[in-house]
Design a protein around this motif. Structure first.
Motif, mmCIF file in Angstrom:
data_model
loop_
_atom_site.group_PDB
_atom_site.id
_atom_site.type_symbol
_atom_site.label_atom_id
_atom_site.label_comp_id
_atom_site.label_asym_id
_atom_site.label_seq_id
_atom_site.Cartn_x
_atom_site.Cartn_y
_atom_site.Cartn_z
ATOM 1 N N GLU A 1 0.838 -1.217 0.000
ATOM 2 C CA GLU A 1 0.000 0.000 0.000
ATOM 3 C C GLU A 1 0.865 1.256 0.000
ATOM 4 O O GLU A 1 0.604 2.205 -0.755
ATOM 5 C CB GLU A 1 -0.917 -0.002 1.221
ATOM 6 N N ASP A 2 1.902 1.275 0.851
ATOM 7 C CA ASP A 2 2.780 2.446 0.902
ATOM 8 C C ASP A 2 3.549 2.621 -0.408
ATOM 9 O O ASP A 2 3.775 3.752 -0.855
ATOM 10 C CB ASP A 2 3.763 2.312 2.066
ATOM 11 N N ALA A 3 3.954 1.510 -1.020
ATOM 12 C CA ALA A 3 4.667 1.596 -2.294
ATOM 13 C C ALA A 3 3.774 2.210 -3.372
ATOM 14 O O ALA A 3 4.235 3.015 -4.189
ATOM 15 C CB ALA A 3 5.147 0.218 -2.722
ATOM 16 N N ARG A 4 2.529 1.810 -3.383
ATOM 17 C CA ARG A 4 1.607 2.386 -4.380
ATOM 18 C C ARG A 4 1.404 3.877 -4.136
ATOM 19 O O ARG A 4 1.307 4.665 -5.088
ATOM 20 C CB ARG A 4 0.271 1.650 -4.335
ATOM 21 N N LEU B 1 6.162 -2.522 -5.610
ATOM 22 C CA LEU B 1 7.571 -2.738 -5.923
ATOM 23 C C LEU B 1 7.934 -4.211 -6.044
ATOM 24 O O LEU B 1 8.907 -4.564 -6.716
ATOM 25 C CB LEU B 1 8.449 -2.085 -4.845
ATOM 26 N N SER B 2 7.173 -5.084 -5.407
ATOM 27 C CA SER B 2 7.508 -6.503 -5.419
ATOM 28 C C SER B 2 6.735 -7.303 -6.460
ATOM 29 O O SER B 2 6.943 -8.502 -6.608
ATOM 30 C CB SER B 2 7.250 -7.114 -4.035
ATOM 31 N N SER B 3 5.843 -6.642 -7.190
ATOM 32 C CA SER B 3 5.028 -7.333 -8.182
ATOM 33 C C SER B 3 5.715 -7.298 -9.546
ATOM 34 O O SER B 3 6.082 -6.230 -10.046
ATOM 35 C CB SER B 3 3.644 -6.673 -8.285
ATOM 36 N N ILE B 4 5.892 -8.477 -10.151
ATOM 37 C CA ILE B 4 6.549 -8.571 -11.456
ATOM 38 C C ILE B 4 5.481 -8.642 -12.537
ATOM 39 O O ILE B 4 4.579 -9.485 -12.473
ATOM 40 C CB ILE B 4 7.435 -9.825 -11.522
#
Length: 403
Positions: free
Chosen positions: A113-116, A123-126
């Motif tokens: 949530e914070d990354a979005r 950040l961890s989704s490929i």
């Protein structure tokens, strides 16, 4: 006499107890040596003077009581690592477990949530198809200077000065300053977790293996800690030839050859040929396999010592004999995908990879029917991998015929 003996015994016991307390206090006052080894993630696979064996031999020389690694405690507990931290999951962690050395994860990363909120992405989704450039692209080392990297590259402050300058300079617009601010927060927490690991082991040696971007800031944060002595890795000394030989592993040689010959690194043309040749020779010494023959064929082709037609014949022999043989090392973490972090086709068996290489060379020669091989592979792989196969084929292999 009996009372005198009892009194003497009590006195001796008290003296021993006092001595133990003094020794414990002295141990608690002893400084912990902290060695922060700054690395370029996975560069060990392309740089001979920064090889996996160099790292393993360095760890043996340092003889640490704990090895701290760049992963958060939560992810480490799930046996999860960053894809590209070859030096962690393929060198440091196996070394620690083989030698009974404690492992301490020290990293921090934001929640999805914070990354979005900060980056407008997880950040961890490929993505299903990795981009050809930018974040989550395939890893490669296209600059010749990267092949010259040494184990102690980050010990020289001049080599990391640009990072210090960037970290100290806010973005021109505050709305664009999230990467720098997160870097500072992340590195600070890395330092605090490292300090915690050090304080739990007074008088011992703790090694941190971390991206060189973080090294100087971590050392600055810990510099005023009275219980910690910062020791530069280069003071441990370079591993000797005998130490490197003792630290060498077949898996290291397989990773070096696979990364340079089958991944996108091969497309850069930036390869230390002697380094790769040595890895292949070491693999052959452990016994010839179809994996080794495929890698040797690819190397000969890229080096101009074998024609495309000769390579097709060699690959076909591999395909005919490989059966279900798997590659020694692929870097693949998600086995439902076709790719790894450096190779669009990393999750294939040796036989399947041989068929792919045949199709690659036929396409480059303008020969017909390579599509038949691709359809065959697609039918073996399942829907998700077949979609990725088609996309990566179009991007990385389909090219006009050679002159």
């Amino acid at each position: 006499m009996e009372g005198h003996a009892m009194g003497q015994s009590r006195w001796i016991s008290a003296a021993m107890l006092c001595t133990a307390f003094v020794a414990a206090a002295a141990a608690n006052d002893a400084k912990t040596k902290v060695i922060v080894l700054g690395v370029d993630h996975a560069a060990q696979l392309v740089a001979p003077a920064d090889s996996p064996a160099h790292l393993a031999a360095f760890l043996a020389r340092a003889d640490p009581d704990a090895i701290c690694i760049e992963r958060s405690p939560d992810e480490f507990a799930r046996n999860s690592y960053y894809e590209f931290t070859y030096e962690v999951q393929d060198v440091a962690v196996p070394f620690a477990r083989e030698h009974g050395v404690a492992l301490c994860p020290v990293d921090w990363q934001p929640s999805a949530e914070d990354a979005r909120l900060g980056f407008d992405l997880d950040l961890s989704s490929i993505p299903e198809i990795r981009p050809s450039s930018g974040y989550q692209q395939f890893l490669s080392f296209p600059q010749p200077a990267q092949l010259k990297r040494t184990l102690f590259h980050a010990d020289d402050p001049g080599n990391t000065q640009r990072i210090a300058d960037w970290a100290a300079t806010p973005a021109a617009k505050a709305e664009h300053d999230m990467p720098r601010r997160m870097y500072l927060y992340r590195t600070f927490l890395q330092a605090r977790r490292l300090a915690s690991a050090a304080k739990a082991r007074p008088g011992s040696t703790v090694v941190l293996i971390v991206g060189e971007f973080h090294k100087r800031d971590i050392e600055n944060v810990l510099s005023a800690d009275a219980g910690i002595e910062i020791v530069q890795p280069s003071t441990v000394g370079k591993p000797t030839a005998d130490e490197l030989a003792a630290a060498s592993r077949r898996e290291f040689h397989a990773a070096i050859a696979t990364f340079n010959l089958l991944g996108v690194q091969a497309d850069t043309g930036n390869m230390d040929h002697a380094y790769v040749a040595s890895a292949l020779e070491s693999l052959a010494e452990h016994g010839q396999t179809q994996e080794t023959r495929l890698l040797e064929t690819r190397f000969a082709l890229l080096a101009g010592r074998m024609s495309a037609r000769e390579a097709i014949e060699a690959y076909q022999r591999v395909a005919d004999q490989a059966g279900a043989e798997a590659f020694t090392w692929t870097g693949v973490q998600d086995h439902t995908r076709l790719d790894s972090y450096f190779d669009p086709f990393g999750n294939l068996t040796v036989r399947q990879r041989a068929l792919l290489e045949i199709a690659r060379e036929r396409a480059r020669l303008g020969m017909p029917d390579q599509g038949k091989t691709m359809r065959q592979l697609g039918s073996e792989l399942g829907a998700r991998k077949a979609i990725q196969l088609a996309a990566y084929w179009d991007r990385h292999i389909a090219q006009p015929a050679r002159n």
